[in-house]
Design a protein around this motif. Structure first.
Motif, PDB file in Angstrom:
ATOM      1  N   ASN A  18       9.765   0.353   4.156  1.00 34.37           N
ATOM      2  CA  ASN A  18       9.020  -0.896   4.344  1.00 34.37           C
ATOM      3  C   ASN A  18       9.571  -2.014   3.479  1.00 34.37           C
ATOM      4  O   ASN A  18       9.611  -3.170   3.896  1.00 34.37           O
ATOM      5  CB  ASN A  18       7.539  -0.671   4.031  1.00 34.37           C
ATOM      6  N   SER A  54       8.088   7.276   9.776  1.00 27.52           N
ATOM      7  CA  SER A  54       9.108   8.181   9.252  1.00 27.52           C
ATOM      8  C   SER A  54       9.367   9.371  10.167  1.00 27.52           C
ATOM      9  O   SER A  54      10.301  10.117   9.975  1.00 27.52           O
ATOM     10  CB  SER A  54       8.662   8.703   7.887  1.00 27.52           C
ATOM     11  N   ASN A  82      -8.615   4.073   3.460  1.00 28.38           N
ATOM     12  CA  ASN A  82      -7.800   3.020   2.869  1.00 28.38           C
ATOM     13  C   ASN A  82      -8.456   2.351   1.680  1.00 28.38           C
ATOM     14  O   ASN A  82      -7.833   1.609   0.959  1.00 28.38           O
ATOM     15  CB  ASN A  82      -7.479   1.968   3.924  1.00 28.38           C
ATOM     16  N   ASP A  87       0.821  -1.226   0.000  1.00 25.18           N
ATOM     17  CA  ASP A  87       0.000   0.000   0.000  1.00 25.18           C
ATOM     18  C   ASP A  87       0.845   1.262   0.000  1.00 25.18           C
ATOM     19  O   ASP A  87       0.444   2.281  -0.563  1.00 25.18           O
ATOM     20  CB  ASP A  87      -0.929   0.009   1.219  1.00 25.18           C
ATOM     21  N   ARG A 135      -0.879   4.288  10.811  1.00 15.67           N
ATOM     22  CA  ARG A 135      -1.056   5.689  10.507  1.00 15.67           C
ATOM     23  C   ARG A 135      -2.354   5.944   9.744  1.00 15.67           C
ATOM     24  O   ARG A 135      -2.710   5.237   8.838  1.00 15.67           O
ATOM     25  CB  ARG A 135       0.108   6.183   9.659  1.00 15.67           C
ATOM     26  N   TRP A 154      -3.562   8.855   7.439  1.00 17.07           N
ATOM     27  CA  TRP A 154      -2.905   9.958   6.762  1.00 17.07           C
ATOM     28  C   TRP A 154      -3.873  10.487   5.723  1.00 17.07           C
ATOM     29  O   TRP A 154      -4.524   9.729   5.031  1.00 17.07           O
ATOM     30  CB  TRP A 154      -1.627   9.420   6.102  1.00 17.07           C
ATOM     31  N   HIS A 155      -3.963  11.792   5.614  1.00 21.40           N
ATOM     32  CA  HIS A 155      -5.004  12.296   4.737  1.00 21.40           C
ATOM     33  C   HIS A 155      -4.551  12.546   3.306  1.00 21.40           C
ATOM     34  O   HIS A 155      -5.348  12.830   2.450  1.00 21.40           O
ATOM     35  CB  HIS A 155      -5.614  13.571   5.310  1.00 21.40           C
ATOM     36  N   TYR A 156      -3.261  12.450   3.051  1.00 26.19           N
ATOM     37  CA  TYR A 156      -2.800  12.732   1.689  1.00 26.19           C
ATOM     38  C   TYR A 156      -3.075  11.598   0.730  1.00 26.19           C
ATOM     39  O   TYR A 156      -3.411  11.790  -0.411  1.00 26.19           O
ATOM     40  CB  TYR A 156      -1.284  12.984   1.676  1.00 26.19           C
ATOM     41  N   VAL A 157      -2.839  10.422   1.193  1.00 30.55           N
ATOM     42  CA  VAL A 157      -2.875   9.276   0.292  1.00 30.55           C
ATOM     43  C   VAL A 157      -3.540   8.125   1.015  1.00 30.55           C
ATOM     44  O   VAL A 157      -3.595   8.112   2.233  1.00 30.55           O
ATOM     45  CB  VAL A 157      -1.442   8.845  -0.087  1.00 30.55           C
ATOM     46  N   PRO A 158      -4.049   7.182   0.262  1.00 26.30           N
ATOM     47  CA  PRO A 158      -4.609   6.013   0.925  1.00 26.30           C
ATOM     48  C   PRO A 158      -3.480   5.188   1.513  1.00 26.30           C
ATOM     49  O   PRO A 158      -2.510   4.882   0.825  1.00 26.30           O
ATOM     50  CB  PRO A 158      -5.300   5.261  -0.204  1.00 26.30           C
ATOM     51  N   VAL A 159      -3.573   4.899   2.785  1.00 26.87           N
ATOM     52  CA  VAL A 159      -2.528   4.076   3.379  1.00 26.87           C
ATOM     53  C   VAL A 159      -3.144   2.819   3.949  1.00 26.87           C
ATOM     54  O   VAL A 159      -4.352   2.663   3.976  1.00 26.87           O
ATOM     55  CB  VAL A 159      -1.754   4.831   4.470  1.00 26.87           C
ATOM     56  N   SER A 160      -2.287   1.983   4.417  1.00 28.43           N
ATOM     57  CA  SER A 160      -2.688   0.649   4.797  1.00 28.43           C
ATOM     58  C   SER A 160      -3.203   0.580   6.219  1.00 28.43           C
ATOM     59  O   SER A 160      -2.897   1.411   7.052  1.00 28.43           O
ATOM     60  CB  SER A 160      -1.478  -0.250   4.641  1.00 28.43           C
ATOM     61  N   ASP A 161      -3.997  -0.438   6.481  1.00 29.79           N
ATOM     62  CA  ASP A 161      -4.384  -0.736   7.852  1.00 29.79           C
ATOM     63  C   ASP A 161      -3.241  -1.385   8.617  1.00 29.79           C
ATOM     64  O   ASP A 161      -3.274  -1.469   9.825  1.00 29.79           O
ATOM     65  CB  ASP A 161      -5.568  -1.713   7.861  1.00 29.79           C
ATOM     66  N   GLY A 162      -2.261  -1.889   7.887  1.00 29.08           N
ATOM     67  CA  GLY A 162      -1.194  -2.640   8.541  1.00 29.08           C
ATOM     68  C   GLY A 162      -0.144  -1.731   9.158  1.00 29.08           C
ATOM     69  O   GLY A 162      -0.115  -0.526   8.909  1.00 29.08           O
ATOM     70  N   TYR A 163       0.731  -2.326   9.950  1.00 33.50           N
ATOM     71  CA  TYR A 163       1.817  -1.579  10.564  1.00 33.50           C
ATOM     72  C   TYR A 163       2.827  -1.135   9.514  1.00 33.50           C
ATOM     73  O   TYR A 163       3.221  -1.909   8.651  1.00 33.50           O
ATOM     74  CB  TYR A 163       2.525  -2.431  11.616  1.00 33.50           C
ATOM     75  N   THR A 164       3.235   0.105   9.612  1.00 39.34           N
ATOM     76  CA  THR A 164       4.173   0.630   8.630  1.00 39.34           C
ATOM     77  C   THR A 164       5.305   1.377   9.326  1.00 39.34           C
ATOM     78  O   THR A 164       5.183   1.772  10.488  1.00 39.34           O
ATOM     79  CB  THR A 164       3.432   1.550   7.632  1.00 39.34           C
ATOM     80  N   TRP A 165       6.374   1.530   8.619  1.00 35.02           N
ATOM     81  CA  TRP A 165       7.548   2.278   9.073  1.00 35.02           C
ATOM     82  C   TRP A 165       7.135   3.680   9.506  1.00 35.02           C
ATOM     83  O   TRP A 165       6.350   4.346   8.830  1.00 35.02           O
ATOM     84  CB  TRP A 165       8.541   2.351   7.919  1.00 35.02           C
TER      85      TRP A 165
END
Lengths: 566, 1036
Positions: free
Chosen positions: A103, B681, A260, A52, B666, B668-679
């Motif tokens: 990631n 930044s 999402n 994603d 996270r 985040w309102h800019y882009v679609p992000v994942s439900d999963g755990y992410t790095w």
């Protein structure tokens, strides 16, 4: 003696306390109790976010600028001045490096750690994909010195030349292909997080080969050296890439009302769906819409593309202006839109002869600049359609990385350059067919259209015809800008014009570093924050030195070219 | 090192223990101020048998009836006592004259003769602390200690104060000293919220409970404390029960406070805005209320009432304070108990601060040589605050939006809703401060328990073992509400943010002390110690945005979908093993060596142990020369001279949870992000962190003149903090925006002088003592990693992001970064074609928010039963950033903005680009483009340019004057009191300063901002207060 016992007891207690506190375990409390660390989760729990962030933070953020550079869309506000080809900071790079790439680095290491090389392979493919996108926009990039999940972050990372970066990407892809053949403990889709291919390794491999074909095909300018253009190798790679639309590398969105699940380009200004991505796009470009009206370059609009109404909305007030038929579909010429954005009360709008006057519906007879109230301008409606809401721009649209159709056009181009027009024409046809099928065009309509294509005949196949269809099929993919530059813009696309209102000091009408003709945009600027914090390792980032400077693959030869970025 | 720590304990166990067989004479030796004296020499006259007092001033000695014991201690009058059969002899030694020598509390609570110290320690006693009647414990030190700076976050009740010793040394970490209460480190953290004033936790300690405070200035003095004491330490000793008849003491104070002042505002122009055409030319005023909430309108017609809405917001406030304590004890057991209650009203209605302190201290003796002590403090504080600074609903900032012709007090409709004086609710978008004070309370409640158990065991006359186990525990509930009916966007249905925090600090300390004298001339003191501590906090944040039912301000009254919830936890453990050896020769020359090894959980395992030493010396030159046959002292000039020097190193560990990178979920309102755990930044961890070291050097001189009536302590110090643990902004291509790494150095240098003068001889009935404390210091950023030119804490951004505190490379640790005109290579300001500056963010290399030098002058006069004391505090040089004025200007309220015109033009000083030369370089010519001094100029240019609001922070203040009267014994006898004192205090009565704002001594963001912090940033906080106190103290 009673005294002594008590005292001894006291001291023994202290001693025990001391011994306890001497243990290393005692200090092992520095991990967070509320959050997992980058190495603490098994790879399957990181896979979805890695995919994603590649599409979300990586490709979609890059294409926000990219769609304008690729002549698909005109921007909504001139604050970004992209029709002047950008004179502001370019922020996509930072999102790609801080959100998408790390990631992939974690996933590669976690795959090794959990004896599951399939995850490492996915990490490597996506990493190569991300690096290729950013390198194609910038040229030399930070690659080796970016976060790798093994070492401490580097405060002043050094550039990797684009040539070395390409070698690195190929290496990542080659390794990934080997990793897929290694014994693997955790299946990719074990908990349903392979949101791209649902655990189908064959499809991942095809995606890897498609990326390889794409990268090899970028070398069309190279006539010698390590990266000499090799059509046979491109064609061979295409042969191992996607073999049908079922293999398309894409991320699906369901369009549900959570961030999402909404396609990034579904709406502008976040208006319809709260929190939706602000695409900063106002309208499809005239070049793109005109291509859809005459996609086979027959110089008449009698064979409109059945994809036209699936991509472009008719004018908002078509009836008011009396627009009918194909005239309902209008694109905005690049560089002719509003000048002042939303901030000023008054808007200056430049129209060229032939543009429809939004107030009368009649075409202007000559170029004209009109100052008008922006709210009035928008409330009155105009002859352009909304860019959103159809096949590519609905909340539940799919997000494409590389498609079967693109592979076919790559194959067509390579065959064409190799002098095999028949093979080129066959691939060209299959590319069109694949894209239409993918868009759900009615089979009979496709068949009808294909008859028109057949009328062209393999003898009349041209690079422009191939690239025009590819431009339609790869809509909004950052790859399109690579194509425009590789085929030297209007040298191939005869209908393409530089945007109006260009900044002449950056984009003069003559002086291109290769052919001395009109200067077009050739690269983007490095992100300002990278420049501010790492200037010693990055080249001059002036508009004038960055925008017109060709990246390495866009220069004629491999090794004998002066590195103009340094 | 693990083994050494354990070995030390084993050695202790195997120590040969011998038992006295005879009856002893024993007792405690104290000074006249009731502070126990260790190291007092007790010798049987005519013999060489004797002993010295232990750490608590206690001694035991075998002797026969009829013998004469001689008690001697440096700086004290010797005392002889003939034994007549009594077994307990408590002795009070009288000083020879003022401060000839003192006993001071040093690191780990060890009392030492000041003579033997190789570094500066300043001690301050209860009555000096209480003079000035401050309720925040930290503020009691203000102006009294050389090299200690204290700045408060403004006049809100319970607002925090920043205390820094010798400036600061940390670029992004904490620059405040360690606080120790009775040997136990306590939490002095401050909530990191700039929305409301937040207390620094050391302010929970009741000043009335304090016996004395010892200030260890920097690493040289505090090396034994290790990790947390690189910035020095504040050692607080609380009152203990005294042997003898029980005594009750009661005191009460009533205070009235008001703000020192409010900014001057213009009264010429009323509501409205200029109107411009599309070319930016002024068309005229738009007088309609409309969207124009600012004071940029037409000249106010004569006779129209105007309102100083800012001044009207503040009122007089009453504070009551009650304190009662009991002290008593016998041979076996001493207890001290106290209760104190403070009820402070804020200068803004509906704000206030309440504090309840309960204290219980007891010591009891078990058998002959074991003392057990307990020490417990319970504290409850309740704070009600207004919102401040630039936060949504901030009282001050909201007031600026009212034109001078509008009375902000007239805000309520009949149904209680807010009056809309602009076109619509959406336009107004802010709440009336009075409405907010009534409807949007911000509360904070803390329950805190500081407790310890200590054991003191003296198996041999030269050996003392003490052990202390203590905890500092508190729970906090902080709640911020915006009620229904708010005009702030997104809050009209109510808004709630709250958190519950529990914090626990546990410390265990073991000390083994030995002192031994050899051949009378040589002494050796050895201290070995071991300490373990753990800090744990857990915070749960809850909140939401829409109350369902009215008047219930609970998260339960918010629909599940609208609730927010998160949790954070913190854990840190460390251990230290340390030792100190002090060699003395004839009480003339001393050599002191310390070493400490620390282990910390915050550093990577395997690399988490680090060692650092210190060495110091002290020589009493006057005694040395005397010993060698030359007496340089005389009654007419020098009485005493000591030279000292110390070199010390102190290590510092990392912040907790920084050695790994944590993932984030996270949205985040800019882009679609994942439900999963992410790095994540925003903050990358670092597995390679190393401890940071501060190396300090200090030399000094203590001299006394004129029969000790003039006393001078002088110190010079230098310290270098290298390879700091720094939160660094990375180039994004590195993979994250912020990461912690080692890098950056700060150099710290300064002088301090303390001069005490007894103007009149001790025999005089009228006494006048003056104490001058002078300090000059400079903290310079010596090195920063990568290409960084500054390190800032973005919590300190002032109004409209015009400036923030920043540590500037090759410049000041307390520097400034902000918007200013861009300049060309010659340093000329660049003017755009429209005649305005082009503003950009840049550093201000010359700004220093710390003063060049400071001096506090304490005067104490006494005549018969009257005492008068006052403190004059001066701070010379240094800068303050007046963001309050910038905001006032923006809204057309400042007196500067009165100088406006729609016709008159001016030309900004600067240059304008005019083409390029043959080499392609821009040619600059002097700017001649006229611009109007109109609303646009003030709003877009003047108020945004930080250069316009940097001011000299010099001030001289009369910080307090206290007059007290002790009732004479004749009256006391009649009313049955042992003592009674009445006093009156005036605080902050006078200030001399050129500062255009209210008070240049301001740190609007308070102690919550770390690093170069908030000192000298004036950002719309409640002004500091002045006031009068009346009080009475009664002893029974």
């Amino acid at each position: 003696m009673k005294n002594l016992n008590i005292i001894s007891g006291f001291l023994v207690l202290l001693l025990l306390g001391g011994l306890f506190s001497c243990s290393d375990d005692f200090f092992d409390v520095n991990e967070s109790e509320t959050k997992p660390s980058n190495m603490s989760l098994p790879p399957q729990q990181r896979l979805m976010a890695t995919i994603d962030n590649t599409t979300g933070f990586g490709q979609s953020r890059l294409s926000r600028e990219g769609t304008v550079l690729s002549y698909h869309i005109t921007e909504r506000t001139t604050y970004y001045s992209r029709w002047r080809w950008g004179t502001v900071s370019y922020a996509a790079e930072q999102y790609l490096y801080t959100n998408a790439l790390p990631n992939t680095a974690d996933l590669i290491v976690l795959g090794e750690k959990y004896n599951s090389p399939h995850y490492s392979a996915v990490g490597k493919i996506l990493r190569a994909y991300l690096f290729s996108m950013v390198s194609d926009q910038l040229g030399d990039i930070i690659m080796e010195d970016s976060y790798n999940a093994k070492d401490q972050l580097i405060l002043t990372p050094k550039l990797t030349s684009q040539k070395d970066a390409y070698a690195g990407m190929h290496k990542l892809i080659d390794e990934a292909l080997l990793d897929f053949d290694k014994p693997n403990e955790i299946d990719l889709n074990v908990i349903g997080t392979d949101v791209m291919f649902q655990g189908d390794i064959t499809k991942w491999k095809k995606f890897a080969w498609a990326l390889k074909a794409r990268l090899l095909n970028h070398m069309t300018a190279k006539t010698s050296g390590d990266f000499k253009y090799d059509p046979a190798a491109v064609i061979a790679a295409c042969g191992k890439a996607m073999s049908s639309n079922a293999d398309n590398a894409k991320r699906e969105f369901t369009g549900e009302e959570t961030q999402n699940n909404i396609y990034p380009w579904s709406d502008t200004e976040g208006g319809e769906v709260e929190g939706a991505f602000d695409s900063r796009a106002d309208n499809w470009s005239k070049f793109f819409v005109d291509n859809l009206k005459d996609p086979l370059l027959l110089n008449n609009e009698s064979v409109p593309d059945p994809r036209l109404p699936l991509i472009v909305q008719p004018a908002l007030d078509a009836e008011l202006y009396g627009l009918t038929g194909l005239d309902m579909y209008q694109g905005v010429p690049m560089g002719t839109y509003r000048e002042n954005g939303f901030n000023g009360v008054k808007e200056t709008v430049n129209f060229v002869a032939g543009d429809i006057n939004p107030f009368t519906g009649e075409p202007f007879e000559e170029d004209i600049t009109i100052v008008m109230d922006s709210t009035e301008y928008f409330s009155r409606g105009h002859q352009y359609g909304k860019p959103n809401g159809l096949f590519y721009t609905s909340p539940n649209s799919d997000w494409y990385l590389i498609t079967y159709a693109e592979c076919k056009f790559i194959e067509a181009e390579a065959n064409f350059r190799n002098g095999d027009k028949a093979a080129a024409f066959a691939a060209y046809k299959e590319g069109i067919n694949a894209d239409m099928t993918n868009m759900g065009v009615d089979a009979a309509e496709i068949a009808n259209y294909m008859t028109q294509v057949d009328n062209i005949g393999s003898a009349n196949i041209t690079l422009e015809r191939i690239m025009t269809q590819k431009h339609i099929a790869t809509v909004m993919n950052p790859e399109t800008w690579v194509d425009l530059r590789r085929v030297e813009y209007d040298n191939t696309f005869t209908r393409l014009k530089r945007p109006q209102n260009l900044n002449a000091s950056i984009f003069p009408t003559s002086g291109d570093e290769v052919d001395g003709k009109e200067v077009w945009i050739r690269a983007l600027k490095y992100d300002n924050r990278n420049i501010e914090r790492n200037s010693a390792n990055l080249p001059d980032n002036d508009d004038a030195s960055r925008f017109p400077t060709r990246v390495w693959w866009n220069t004629p030869d491999a090794d004998d070219v002066v590195d103009l970025t340094k | 090192m693990k083994k050494i720590a354990c070995l030390a304990l084993i050695i202790l166990l195997s120590w040969q223990i011998s038992w006295a067989q005879e009856l002893l004479v024993k007792g405690t030796v104290t000074g006249s101020d009731n502070v126990t004296l260790p190291g007092v020499s007790i010798v049987e006259k005519g013999t060489s048998t004797g002993t010295i007092t232990d750490i608590d001033g206690k001694y035991e000695l075998k002797a026969e009836v009829g013998a004469t014991l001689v008690f001697t201690f440096v700086g004290m009058e010797p005392q002889e006592i003939v034994l007549t059969g009594q077994q307990v002899i408590d002795v009070v030694l009288i000083p020879q004259s003022i401060g000839v020598d003192e006993v001071v509390v040093t690191a780990l609570g060890i009392k030492k003769s000041k003579k033997s110290l190789g570094y500066a320690v300043q001690n301050i006693k209860s009555d000096e602390l209480l003079a000035g009647n401050q309720s925040n414990m930290v503020n009691t030190l203000q102006g009294k200690i050389a090299g200690v700076s204290i700045s408060s976050a403004g006049g809100s009740p319970g607002a925090s104060s920043i205390i820094m010793i010798r400036g600061g040394s940390s670029l992004s970490g904490n620059n405040q000293p360690l606080f120790i209460v009775d040997g136990l480190p306590i939490d002095n953290s401050t909530n990191s919220s700039s929305e409301v004033a937040s207390a620094n936790r050391a302010s929970d300690i009741n000043p009335e409970d304090i016996e004395s405070i010892s200030v260890l200035k920097g690493a040289t003095a505090a090396a034994l404390y290790g990790i947390q004491a690189a910035e020095g330490a504040i050692i607080i000793t609380t009152k203990k029960g005294k042997t003898g008849e029980g005594k009750i003491s009661f005191s009460s104070t009533l205070s009235v406070d008001e703000v020192i002042g409010t900014p001057d505002i213009q009264n010429t122009f009323g509501q409205g805005s200029y109107e411009y055409n599309s070319d930016g030319d002024i068309l005229g005023y738009d007088p309609s209320p409309g969207i124009h909430l600012q004071s940029w309108g037409d000249v106010i017609p004569e006779g129209t009432p105007t309102y100083d809405n800012i001044s009207n917001l503040f009122d007089k406030a009453v504070t009551q304070k009650y304190n009662v304590n009991y002290s008593g004890g016998n041979e076996q057991t001493n207890i001290f108990a106290s209760a104190s209650y403070l009820d402070q009203n804020g200068v803004i209605e509906n704000t206030g601060y309440e504090k309840l302190n309960l204290t219980f201290n007891a010591q009891s003796k078990f058998r002959k040589n074991l003392t057990i002590g307990v020490n417990a403090k319970y504290i409850n504080t309740q704070t009600k605050s207004n919102k401040q600074g630039t936060s949504s609903g901030g009282s001050f900032i909201s007031m600026l939006k009212y034109p001078v012709t509008y009375d902000a007090r007239d805000y309520a409709n009949e149904d209680g809703t807010q009056k809309i004086f602009m076109d619509s609710k959406e336009d107004q978008d802010f709440d009336n401060p009075y409405w907010s004070l009534d409807n949007s309370p911000n509360t904070d409640e803390v329950d805190r328990l500081i407790g310890q158990v200590n054991l003191n065991y003296k198996p041999l006359d030269f050996l003392t073992i003490s052990y202390r186990l203590g905890t500092d525990y508190y729970s906090q509930f902080n709640k911020k509400i915006t009620d229904f009916g708010s005009l702030i966007k997104g809050r009209s249905d109510g808004y709630l943010r709250q958190y519950e925090k529990t914090s626990r600090l546990v410390t265990s300390t073991l000390l083994v002390m030995m002192n031994k004298t050899f051949d009378e001339d040589y002494s050796l003191d050895v201290t070995l110690g071991h300490t373990v501590d753990e800090k744990k906090t857990r915070t749960t944040y809850t909140g939401g945005n829409k109350f369902q039912a009215p008047d219930i301000y609970s998260v339960s009254n918010i629909a599940a979908d609208d609730q927010t919830l998160s949790e954070s936890k913190y854990r840190r453990r460390s251990m230290g093993v340390f030792g100190e050896a002090k060699f003395g020769w004839k009480n003339i020359a001393f050599l002191n060596v310390t070493g400490r090894n620390d282990w910390s959980s915050t550093l990577p395992i395997g690399d988490h142990s680090f060692f650092y030493p210190s060495v110091g010396t002290s020589v009493v030159v006057s005694d040395l020369l005397n010993e060698l046959g030359t007496d340089i002292t005389s009654d007419k000039f020098l009485s005493y001279l000591k030279l000292r020097a110390t070199w010390a190193q102190v290590g510092k560990d990392a912040s907790a949870h920084m050695s790994e990178s944590y993932l984030t979920l996270r949205s985040w309102h800019y882009v679609p992000v994942s439900d999963g755990y992410t790095w994540n930044s925003d903050q990358a961890g670092n597995p390679n962190l190393k401890p940071e070291f501060t190396t300090s050097f200090e030399i000094g001189m203590d001299a006394r003149f004129l029969k000790n009536r003039v006393k001078l302590d002088f110190s010079y110090y230098h310290s270098l903090s290298e390879d700091q643990l720094l939160n660094v902004r990375l180039p994004p291509a590195a993979g994250a925006y912020i990461a912690q790494l080692n890098g950056g150095s700060v150099k710290n240098e300064g002088y301090e002088a303390l001069v005490n003068v007894s103007l009149l001889p001790r025999s005089s009935e009228f006494q006048w003592d003056m104490s001058f404390n002078f300090a000059k210091m400079e903290s310079t950023v010596y090195d920063l990693p990568g290409e960084l030119v500054e390190v800032n804490n973005d919590q300190s951004w002032t109004w409209n992001s015009t400036a923030l505190g920043a540590a500037v490379l090759d410049g000041n640790l307390f520097g400034l970064k902000g918007k200013r005109p861009k300049t060309n290579e010659n340093g000329d300001r660049i003017v755009n074609s429209d005649g305005n500056y082009s503003l950009g963010e840049d550093i201000f290399p010359d700004v220093d928010r710390m003063p060049d030098w400071t001096m506090g002058i304490i005067n104490s006069m006494s005549y018969k039963n009257f005492r008068l004391s006052f403190l004059v505090d001066m701070s010379i040089g240094g800068d303050v950033y007046n963001a309050t004025e910038a905001a006032l200007t923006y809204y057309g309220l400042s007196t500067t903005s009165e100088n406006r015109s729609m016709t008159e033009t001016m030309v900004l000083d600067g240059v304008m680009a005019n083409g390029v030369d043959a080499d392609g370089n821009t040619i600059y010519v002097k700017n001649t483009t006229p611009i109007l001094k109109d609303q646009k100029y003030y709003q877009d240019q003047y108020s945004q340019n930080a250069e316009n609001f940097i001011e000299d922070a010099t001030y001289v203040k009369l910080r307090y004057v206290t007059l007290s009267y002790n009732l004479p014994k004749t009256i006391l006898d009649k009313i049955g009191f042992d003592g009674m004192e009445v006093f009156a205090t005036g605080r902050n009565l006078l200030m001399i300063s050129d500062y255009s704002g209210v008070d240049p001594e301001i740190a609007s963001f308070g102690a919550s901002v770390s690093g170069s912090g908030a000192i000298g940033l004036d950002n719309l906080s409640t002004p500091n207060t002045k006031g009068f106190d009346l009080g009475v103290k009664i002893n029974f």
